[in-house]
Scaffold this motif. Structure first.
Motif: not given
Length: 172
Positions: A126-129, A131-140, A158-164
């Protein structure tokens, strides 16, 4: 009859120095006194004046840093109040909001698994940017709270994340 008191240890230890002082010429005595005065001034500067002066010079920078920290804390406080005052969505709506934002922002990089009030999101590159937008959106939007994260960053590209990510949904 007058009795003399025996000299104390301190006085006895200073006797050779007094004798040496008496043997010095007046000019040498003046130079020794001047050297002692210079040494006393240097010690006074180093021990008494320099530390407060240094603290005073650094105070402007520390004050600016504390002001920035205060502004950030006030911003977080305003965000927390906004979240507290937002109307609570029913659990079904929260889950729907979470699924919608996951599909919109993370697309095929994420899979959602629901178990009661906990949601596990599995990420794959998952692209880092995003993921950051998604975290903010699911929080609010979904009012989901991150409970646990086990993420690894991709070593190349490019920065990307994997995991749970394990999220808690609001109680219904």
């Amino acid at each position: 009859m007058s009795r003399r008191t025996p000299p104390s240890k301190g006085t006895a230890a200073l006797a050779p120095l007094r004798a040496r002082w008496q043997r010095l010429a007046a000019r040498e005595q003046a130079l020794v006194l001047l050297s002692a005065a210079v040494l006393a001034l240097a010690l006074a500067w180093l021990l008494l004046l320099a530390p407060p002066l240094q603290a005073w010079r650094a105070s402007a920078a520390r004050h600016a840093a504390l002001d920035a920290q205060l502004r950030q804390m006030q911003q977080l406080q305003a965000e927390a109040r906004q979240l507290q005052e937002a109307p609570r969505a029913p659990p079904g709506d929260a889950l729907a909001a979470l699924r919608a934002s996951t599909a919109q922002l993370l697309g095929t990089h994420a899979q959602v698994a629901v178990l009661g009030e906990q949601v596990t999101v599995t990420l794959q590159g998952a692209p880092a940017d995003a993921l950051a937008r998604w975290l903010a959106q699911v929080r609010t939007g979904a009012r989901a709270v991150p409970l646990q994260a086990r993420l690894t960053r991709s070593p190349s590209g490019p920065p990307a994340w994997s995991g749970t990510l394990t999220l808690g949904l609001p109680p219904g």
